[in-house]
Design an enzyme around this catalytic site. Structure first.
Site, PDB file in Angstrom:
ATOM      1  N   HIS A  19       0.842  -1.215   0.000  1.00  0.00           N
ATOM      2  CA  HIS A  19       0.000   0.000   0.000  1.00  0.00           C
ATOM      3  C   HIS A  19       0.873   1.260   0.000  1.00  0.00           C
ATOM      4  O   HIS A  19       0.927   1.943  -1.000  1.00  0.00           O
ATOM      5  CB  HIS A  19      -1.006   0.032   1.168  1.00  0.00           C
ATOM      6  CG  HIS A  19      -1.877  -1.181   1.235  1.00  0.00           C
ATOM      7  ND1 HIS A  19      -2.650  -1.580   0.171  1.00  0.00           N
ATOM      8  CD2 HIS A  19      -2.073  -2.115   2.216  1.00  0.00           C
ATOM      9  CE1 HIS A  19      -3.303  -2.690   0.499  1.00  0.00           C
ATOM     10  NE2 HIS A  19      -2.966  -3.037   1.728  1.00  0.00           N
TER      11      HIS A  19
ATOM     12  N   ASP B 212      -4.858  -8.678  -3.296  1.00  0.00           N
ATOM     13  CA  ASP B 212      -5.119  -8.402  -1.880  1.00  0.00           C
ATOM     14  C   ASP B 212      -6.392  -9.064  -1.358  1.00  0.00           C
ATOM     15  O   ASP B 212      -6.383 -10.241  -1.012  1.00  0.00           O
ATOM     16  CB  ASP B 212      -5.127  -6.870  -1.673  1.00  0.00           C
ATOM     17  CG  ASP B 212      -5.092  -6.456  -0.213  1.00  0.00           C
ATOM     18  OD1 ASP B 212      -5.140  -7.336   0.655  1.00  0.00           O
ATOM     19  OD2 ASP B 212      -5.024  -5.253   0.079  1.00  0.00           O
TER      20      ASP B 212
HETATM   21 ZN   LIG Z   1      -3.158  -7.021   2.771  1.00  0.00          ZN
END
Ligand SMILES: [Zn+2]
Length: 463
Positions: A280, A331
């Site tokens: 991220h 993810d």
């Molecule tokens: Zn993750």
């Protein structure tokens, strides 16, 4: 027995080439990729242009089974502050109560089949679901990781297994909650799991074991350093992944705890280099963006999940201008498609900046550059020789379906532009991983059997 392949066109490291012959050895290594060649009588002629398989650098396999479950409005109303990453996390914790080893393996196998059919040929499993629903280690403490490995081997996808070090519920060593009990290990127990997984993978070029401190919320500086030191004795080059700066609240909590923002804390306190993947890294200031790019670490971007969770937008233009490496991950698996990740990576920037072709790179063809950069960064993050059609790499390749309308009359250079931005039907035709065909004509060889196992697991999960 080596294998000879002949492609009408292929995207090699230097760009598109025509009439490319590949030689693949019996262990699945690419020995050569020769442009402007002729097929030999032994060559298998590929049905379309070829691109390198895409690594998927960030996966929590079990979350595939709950994809779509968290789109119901939270108390307080849609779009309220209650409806955020943190409310999604509560849904996820509730779902975990019934998920055991058999369910995990069945869900992961289904996910990996879907990944392969979408053009992902390797995956990084950020694996924190270690213990039984009461939080007790299984008789074999590495049980759940071994099940992920079994699912990967059954589907054929390459696997970088990243057992997660998770000890605490918040910055500064706060106690973890009851819902987190399945995740918890100290460094010693976690390193024993990593060693067991390494043993199970020994000599297998389709896999690698690294380690993932879950986040700065879930470790202390002491447990983090102990985990990393232990990993270095197992494998000094092993990949290290960490969730970082996904949420603004996490940045605020980190500032309150340490006086530093989370990306800055990691850069200042650890030897961050090419082994690292910052997953991220959404919320960075300009200095963090520049210094992360310069460190050699990979930014692990998950655009569809980050959009789904309302995380924020990664500072991609500044990061790429500073030469930062990046790759993509699915993810939470609300989408399992590299095209959608790449498209949304660019579209997020366009919507905010009100400009086009924001992430254009070396070739001047955005789709091609995004695919190639993500493949190179993903390979680095997974610590495996994949992501390029070059001698010395695994033979992980995707044959595109040239019959798709969006590809009509597209020359090589524009092919990936059409696929990334105009391919609304899947353009993946055949997929080879480690020298073995796993997907033909868009279908994985074990699609039906794996799907049947997944359906049985889902029925059990529904109770
Ligand atoms: Zn993750």
């Amino acid at each position: 027995m080596s294998l000879e392949l002949f492609a009408p066109a292929a995207r090699l490291p230097g760009g598109w080439a025509r009439d490319v012959s590949f030689v693949v050895d019996a262990e699945g290594w690419l020995l050569s990729a020769t442009p402007d060649s002729r097929p030999t009588p032994a060559s298998e002629r590929l049905a379309g242009p070829v691109v390198p398989g895409q690594p998927n650098l960030h996966s929590h396999a079990f979350q595939r089974a709950m994809a779509g479950l968290a789109e119901r409005v939270a108390p307080g109303g849609g779009g309220s502050a209650n409806d955020s990453f943190w409310s999604w996390r509560e849904t996820m914790y509730g779902f975990l109560a019934r998920l055991g080893p058999d369910e995990l393996e069945a869900v992961a196998a289904q996910l990996y089949v879907e990944m392969l059919e979408a053009g992902y040929t390797a995956v990084g499993e950020f694996h924190y679901l270690h213990h039984d629903p009461e939080g007790r280690p299984y008789g074999e403490p590495a049980e759940m990781g071994l099940r992920l490995l079994a699912a990967a081997q059954a589907s054929g996808i390459g696997l970088t297994l990243l057992p997660v070090l998770y000890g605490f519920g918040g910055f500064g060593g706060q106690s973890a909650g009851l819902a987190q009990r399945r995740f918890l290990n100290g460094p010693e127990a976690l390193l024993a799991i990593a060693a067991r997984l390494r043993e199970a993978l020994a000599g297998d070029p389709q896999g690698r074991v690294g380690l993932a401190p879950h986040s700065l919320r879930a470790v202390t500086p002491e447990t983090l350093r102990e985990g990393l030191a232990g990993l270095a004795t197992l494998d000094p080059d092993a990949p290290i992944h960490i969730h970082v700066a996904e949420q603004t609240r996490e940045v605020e909590d980190c500032l309150a705890w340490s006086g530093s923002r989370p990306v800055r804390w990691l850069l200042d306190n650890l030897a961050i280099d090419r082994r690292w993947c910052f997953v991220h890294a959404t919320h960075m200031d300009e200095g963090e963006t520049r210094d992360l790019a310069g460190s050699g670490a990979v930014a692990g971007l998950c655009p569809t999940t980050e959009a789904n969770l309302g995380d924020g937008l990664f500072p991609a233009p500044g990061y790429r201008a500073a030469g930062g490496a990046w790759g993509i991950g699915s993810d939470s698996h609300i989408s399992v498609d590299p095209v959608e990740e790449l498209r949304w990576l660019e579209y997020g920037q366009r919507l905010v900046l009100r400009r086009r072709n924001v992430l254009a790179g070396a070739s001047g063809h955005l789709g091609e550059d995004l695919w190639a950069e993500a493949a190179a960064g993903g390979a680095r993050a997974l610590g495996r020789p994949v992501g390029a059609l070059a001698p010395g790499c695994r033979a992980d390749l995707v044959v595109l379906d040239a019959r798709q309308p969006c590809l009509a009359d597209r020359q090589c250079a524009g092919l990936m532009d059409a696929i990334v931005f105009a391919g609304n039907r899947r353009a993946v035709r055949d997929v080879m991983v480690g020298g073995r065909w796993r997907v033909r004509e868009g279908r994985h060889e074990a699609r039906e059997a794996v799907r049947a196992g997944f359906d049985r697991a889902m029925a059990r999960l529904a109770g």
